[in-house]
Structure formats: structure tokens, C-alpha cells
Design an enzyme around this catalytic site. Structure first.
Site, PDB file in Angstrom:
ATOM      1  N   ASP A  21       1.614 -10.656   5.726  1.00 10.27           N
ATOM      2  CA  ASP A  21       2.903 -11.236   6.100  1.00 10.27           C
ATOM      3  C   ASP A  21       3.205 -12.435   5.199  1.00 10.27           C
ATOM      4  OD1 ASP A  21       5.107 -12.249   7.359  1.00 10.27           O
ATOM      5  OD2 ASP A  21       4.039 -12.918   9.167  1.00 10.27           O
ATOM      6  N   ASN A  23       6.109 -14.220   4.876  1.00 12.92           N
ATOM      7  CA  ASN A  23       7.015 -15.272   5.346  1.00 12.92           C
ATOM      8  C   ASN A  23       6.701 -15.728   6.775  1.00 12.92           C
ATOM      9  OD1 ASN A  23       7.812 -12.954   6.617  1.00 12.92           O
ATOM     10  ND2 ASN A  23      10.007 -13.282   6.334  1.00 12.92           N
ATOM     11  N   ASP A  29       5.029  -7.399   5.120  1.00 16.19           N
ATOM     12  CA  ASP A  29       6.245  -7.139   4.348  1.00 16.19           C
ATOM     13  C   ASP A  29       5.941  -6.830   2.889  1.00 16.19           C
ATOM     14  OD1 ASP A  29       5.784  -9.791   3.249  1.00 16.19           O
ATOM     15  OD2 ASP A  29       6.508 -10.510   5.195  1.00 16.19           O
ATOM     16  N   ASP A  98       6.936   6.507   1.416  1.00 16.87           N
ATOM     17  CA  ASP A  98       6.962   7.584   2.404  1.00 16.87           C
ATOM     18  C   ASP A  98       8.365   8.185   2.411  1.00 16.87           C
ATOM     19  OD1 ASP A  98       5.914   8.985   4.855  1.00 16.87           O
ATOM     20  OD2 ASP A  98       4.522   7.284   4.833  1.00 16.87           O
ATOM     21  N   ASP A 207       6.489  13.143   4.657  1.00 19.46           N
ATOM     22  CA  ASP A 207       6.143  13.116   6.070  1.00 19.46           C
ATOM     23  C   ASP A 207       6.460  14.443   6.771  1.00 19.46           C
ATOM     24  OD1 ASP A 207       5.500  11.398   8.470  1.00 19.46           O
ATOM     25  OD2 ASP A 207       7.529  12.008   9.037  1.00 19.46           O
ATOM     26  N   GLU A 256       2.332  16.132   3.794  1.00 16.91           N
ATOM     27  CA  GLU A 256       1.585  16.124   5.052  1.00 16.91           C
ATOM     28  C   GLU A 256       1.804  17.435   5.807  1.00 16.91           C
ATOM     29  OE1 GLU A 256       1.102  13.579   9.190  1.00 16.91           O
ATOM     30  OE2 GLU A 256       3.090  14.020   8.397  1.00 16.91           O
ATOM     31  N   HIS A 334      -3.018   6.151   9.188  1.00 15.91           N
ATOM     32  CA  HIS A 334      -2.442   5.339  10.262  1.00 15.91           C
ATOM     33  C   HIS A 334      -2.257   6.121  11.557  1.00 15.91           C
ATOM     34  CE1 HIS A 334       0.715   7.686   8.550  1.00 15.91           C
ATOM     35  NE2 HIS A 334       1.514   7.378   9.557  1.00 15.91           N
ATOM     36  N   ASP A 335      -2.636   7.386  11.577  1.00 14.59           N
ATOM     37  CA  ASP A 335      -2.476   8.216  12.774  1.00 14.59           C
ATOM     38  C   ASP A 335      -3.801   8.534  13.463  1.00 14.59           C
ATOM     39  OD1 ASP A 335       0.301   8.378  12.402  1.00 14.59           O
ATOM     40  OD2 ASP A 335       0.136  10.188  11.175  1.00 14.59           O
TER      41      ASP A 335
END
Ligand code: GLC
Ligand code: CA
Length: 562
Positions: A21, A23, A29, A98, A207, A256, A334-335
Site C-alpha cells: 500500500d 498511500n 495499489d 487479468d 479469467d 484459466e 489467490h483462490d
């Protein structure tokens, strides 16, 4: 085989929301990514794939796109996107984004018009999505067109009063599915793809690729997956994009698709079939699912680990792809849960098992993807309250388990073991507040163990998990001709404790021997020709016909070809 740049690059998957992050608003980000590129480069990464960066109401953390042409204000703006690309160029790194083709957000302009019959463009956009009238049950009450179940647990149809119809959504109800039979929609998608190509990206992770086509007869079925998965026509859509965009612009595409058959795998990644370059497959990801509790099913169920399933899944891919395409290796994304918690051991053998997992995977042939935090052995979350979770999928599935008769403890345990949030907690950079991810409270709780498990702690320890990854990732590229382009032969593939193979290269062979268990095991190598192999990496144990391996021990030997 014609060699391509993407065969000899290590890819690193970044879950934008949780990486860094810049900020201090609690959300990772794009500039946060830019700041860390040189760290990634230092561990042997040359390509990054970022999760969706598009404008989104974040029902599914960006996989629900509201506007494909703008950057989510959570992540920055078009200027910071360009800065990230520039920074990558400076470091000679590549960037993949993605690409979400199967659905949009219900807040996307197209869908807003599609559901509003009074809008002047209604007719055009209505057909960008998939609609059906309701049915009547025996009592004359209106029911959904089919009983199909969405990937996130509930029904796939939701009602739109203004048109008196149901729209299809195979993920959350805020993610209506697009109609790929509609030429205007397809052309709009091509423009979107071109827009990001012109901004300098090097490729896409595509995706949910196998869901683009649906069975337009809408037969009933429970759960009905066969009506919206892997239907033949989705290959045509992919091919069209490949021929018009992916290939002319020399992009890398990772598609995917779960559960692809042999024929399908070859279609996806065959050098001459013009679809994707690499296939993200899942066979190895669920080697410990299994029925234990009647109310907890599918990927949520958990039983003993079947090491054989992991080996066999990879072996199958290697055999099917052969020399006609290229292979992809990765532990998780991430799944899925964190690999060290899933297939390793987070108690007594955390470090040992994380290194063993790194060694077993990354000396195999193919292009490799490392998931953020894997390189420091990040673990699953240990939340004790359902409200700590953030994933849209968790809440429907938790209620399903309770409704099916699971106790609260059992349901929570299943979520703790399996939830996608396990892989989505903030990256642990150092031992300062929130693991150095952000000075503000992160959007999802940092793992309690950040003070011990973090990048800084491992940076200067030569034997850390991080430095193991650094060595292996660099070495697999330095010796790509023998590792990445090698030919693998598994040894004792039916053995449920060990993971052994020879990766045969051009002028060197690598022999890997590993123990996946928390107890000592014996491995027989009597059917393997061991001549010429010398110790190369890992625990220093001399090579014999019968090996006794300590818990999670892994050793790599190498020989020069005569
Ligand atoms: C893919 C993504 C997953 C997302 C889904 C819907 O499976 O990896 O995170 O929820 O597609 O876009
Ligand atoms: Ca931020």
C-alpha cells in the site's frame, strides 16, 4: 520447439489489494507494486501478473468489472498504471494483467442499460447478457428458469423486475454473465483488449476461460455445471481473440480452465492451435479433499493428503502436452489456501516443509508461477470469527454448511482451512505495524504471525525460505536448458509419502528426492540408475539405493551427461 521469451521467465502473481500500500489507505495499489519490483527482480522474477486493476465495486475484489477502460481508484489511476509499466521496462520486467471476459459487474454501463427497458439503447445491450423467463411450479408460482448452482454457492439466476426476466450469473449475483454469441459485445471486448495492449502490457491471464459458452437450451440440472463449463464453442471465441490480438501482438496468455480433458488441454496450449500459451489447471490443488462431514462437501471437505494425486496430476499434464505445447507449474494462487499450510506443516516443520515444497516444484520443467508471500512461507489465516473474512464466497458457503447440518465449529474450521482469504491477507514485509504493508488498518486483517514471518527477517539469513526461493528461481533460469526444457520422469509415483523424479535435460540430469510427511520415511531407488549423480542442493545426504529421509527432507542431486 521454437523457444519463446515466456518459457524462460519466472512469473510472480500479485494480488493487488494485498501486496503493498503506497498511500496508506489500507489497500494495496499499483505504485505499491512499482516500489517492490526491484525486490522481485532480486529473487529471480522477471514477469508479474496482477489481479484485476479495473474500476469495480469490488464485490469479488475486482473480478466484477464496472469499467474496463479505467483503473480502480482503490489501486491508482491511468497515470500510476503507466508508471508501473515504465518501471517494469527500466528493470527489463514484463507485466501481465487479468482479463475478465466471462462477466461484468452489475454496475457496468452495459448491464445498467440491459436491464432498463426504457433506455433508448436497451435493445442493443440487453443481448450482451443472458436472460430467460421464469418458469411456473405446480402451484403456479414463478420459479427460476433452472436450478443451476453458481460457483459461489447460490442460484445462478436472479430476477429483474423491469423486464420480468432472470439474468444468468455463474459467480456472484453482482456478476452477470456476458453473451459471447453477440458480435457487438465481442467487438467491444476486442477494443478493450487493444486498449491495454497499446498501454504496453505483455500479456493476459484470461479469467474463467472455459465458461464463455453456455448451453442455450437451458436444460434443468443440479448443479448443472455442464451447461456452463467447457462447451466446445468457447474454444472458437478464444481462437478468434488469439488470431486477431494475442498472437499479432506477441502476448503471453495464461488461460484459466479447470477440469480440461486431454483433447482440450492440447487445444488450449498446442503450438499450432492458436488459443493460449499456458494453461492454469487445478488437478494438483485439491489433493486432500474428501468426504468427512456430510454437510461439508466439494473443495471445502478435507481428509488425508494424497501425495500421489499431486504427482499424477502433473505427470498427466506433462504427458498430455508432450512436445506439442508448454507446461505450467505453480503451487497455488489467490483462490486456494496457502501451500505451506495445505501441503506442508505450520507447526514443527514450517521452514523445513516450505523449502521442501519449493524444491519439489521448481526443479520441474515448464514455466513457473510463484504466488505472493509463498517465497517467505506465509501461512493460512487463523481467524476465529466468521466476520473477519472478506470473500463474497465465504458467507454463502458458510450458511450452506450450517443449513446442511454442520455445527458452527465445523463450518468455521472448513472456512479457516479452505477459504480463498487465506491467500489474500496482506503481504508481510517486516515486523512493523501490519507487517509493513500499510500504516492504515488493512482491508483484511494481517496474519497474526507477521512479526516472525516476513521478508526483512529472512533477507539476510542465507538459509531462509526466501533465500532458498532466490537460489532456486535464479538457478532454474540460469540452467533453463536442463530444468525448464527438461523431460521429467517420476519415481515411485504410487508412493503416498515421497515425491521423487528425474528431470532429464540436454547435458545434465537432476534427481529430486523429498519426504512429504512429518515422520521419517524410507525410499527405494533400486530401479533408478544412480550412476554419476552428485549432491547439488538441499539437505546433505549421500545418495544410496535405499534412502531414509527425515520429516520434510528434500535433496537434489545432479549429474553431467556422458
Ligand atoms: C476466477 C478467479 C476468481 C474469481 C472468478 C470469477 O476463478 O481466479 O478469483 O472469483 O474467476 O471471476
Ligand atoms: Ca493504497
Amino acid at each position: 520447439m521454437q523457444k519463446k521469451w515466456w518459457m524462460t521467465t519466472n512469473i510472480y502473481q500479485i494480488y493487488l489489494r494485498s501486496f503493498n500500500d503506497s498511500n496508506n489507505d489500507g489497500i494495496g495499489d499499483l505504485l505499491g507494486v512499482a516500489e517492490k519490483l526491484s525486490y522481485l527482480k532480486s529473487i529471480g522474477i522477471e514477469t508479474i501478473w496482477i489481479s484485476p486493476h479495473y474500476d469495480s465495486p469490488m464485490d469479488d475484489n475486482g473480478y466484477d468489472v464496472r469499467d474496463f477502460y479505467s483503473v480502480s481508484s482503490d489501486y491508482g489511476d491511468i497515470k500510476s498504471f503507466k508508471q508501473l509499466i515504465e518501471k517494469a521496462r527500466e528493470l527489463d520486467m514484463k507485466v501481465l494483467v487479468d482479463l475478465v471476459l466471462n462477466h461484468t459487474s452489475d454496475e457496468h454501463e452495459w448491464f445498467k442499460i440491459a436491464k432498463d427497458p426504457t433506455h433508448p439503447l436497451h435493445h442493443k445491450y440487453h443481448d450482451y447478457y443472458i436472460w430467460q423467463k421464469g418458469k411456473r411450479d405446480a402451484d403456479g408460482l414463478m420459479i427460476r428458469p433452472t436450478r443451476w448452482i453458481s460457483w459461489f454457492g447460490g442460484p445462478t439466476w436472479d430476477y429483474n423486475e423491469a423486464t420480468d426476466e432472470y439474468y444468468l450469473h455463474i459467480f456472484s449475483k453482482k456478476m452477470p454473465d456476458l453473451n459471447w454469441r453477440n458480435e457487438d459485445m465481442k467487438n467491444d471486448m476486442k477494443k478493450i483488449i487493444k486498449y491495454w495492449i497499446d498501454l504496453g502490457i505483455d500479456g493476459f491471464r484470461v479469467d474463467a476461460a472455459n465458461h464463455l459458452e453456455k448451453n442455450w437450451d437451458f436444460p434443468d440440472g443440479l448443479p448443472g455445471y455442464e451447461n456452463f463449463s467447457s462447451l466446445p464453442k468457447h474454444h472458437e471465441y478464444i481462437k478468434e481473440l488469439a488470431l486477431e490480438l494475442f498472437e499479432p501482438y506477441n502476448l503471453l496468455t495464461l488461460g484459466e480452465s479447470g477440469g480440461a480433458t486431454k483433447e482440450e488441454v492440447r487445444k488450449y496450449v498446442g503450438f499450432n492451435s492458436h488459443e493460449f500459451n499456458l494453461l492454469i489447471h487445478f488437478g494438483h490443488c485439491w489433493a486432500d479433499t474428501g468426504y468427512t462431514e456430510p454437510a461439508i462437501t466439494g473443495k471445502w471437505s478435507k481428509t488425508e493428503l494424497r501425495v500421489t494425486d499431486i504427482k499424477k496430476s502433473y505427470d498427466h499434464q506433462y504427458q498430455v502436452v508432450g512436445n506439442e505445447g508448454f507446461n505450467l507449474i505453480y503451487w497455488h494462487n489467490h483462490d486456494q489456501p496457502r501451500v505451506v499450510s495445505h501441503y506442508g506443516n505450520t507447526e514443527k516443520y514450517w521452514e523445513k516443509s516450505a523449502k521442501m515444497l519449493a524444491m519439489t516444484l521448481y526443479f520441474m520443467p515448464g514455466t513457473a508461477i510463484v504466488y505472493q508471500g509463498e517465497e517467505i512461507g506465509m501461512t493460512n489465516v487463523l481467524y476465529d470469527d466468521i466476520s473477519d473474512f472478506r470473500d463474497v464466497e465465504v458467507f454463502t458457503e458458510y450458511n450452506n454448511m450450517l443449513n446442511n447440518g454442520a455445527t458452527k465449529e465445523k463450518a468455521l474450521q472448513a472456512i479457516v482451512d479452505r477459504s480463498r482469504d487465506n491467500a489474500r491477507t496482506p503481504m508481510q514485509w517486516n515486523s512493523s505495524i501490519n507487517g509493513g504493508f500499510s500504516k492504515a488498518e488493512p482491508w483484511i486483517k494481517t496474519n497474526y504471525n507477521y512479526k516472525t514471518i516476513n521478508v526483512e527477517n529472512q533477507e539476510y539469513d542465507e538459509n531462509s525460505i526466501l533465500n532458498t526461493y532466490r537460489f532456486i528461481l535464479k538457478h532454474r533460469i540460469a540452467d533453463a536448458k536442463n530444468i525448464v526444457f527438461g523431460k521429467i520422469e517420476f519415481i515411485n509415483i504410487d508412493d503416498n509419502e515421497s515425491y521423487c523424479y528425474i528431470n532429464k535435460g540436454k547435458d545434465k540430469d537432476y534427481l529430486l528426492i523429498a519426504n512429504f510427511r512429518d515422520y521419517e520415511i524410507e525410499i527405494s531407488l533400486k530401479d533408478v540408475s544412480l550412476r554419476g549423480f552428485e549432491y547439488f542442493y538441499g539437505d546433505r545426504v549421500s545418495l544410496k539405493e535405499t534412502m531414509n529421509l527425515k520429516p520434510y527432507e528434500a535433496i537434489l542431486y545432479r549429474r553431467n551427461k556422458a
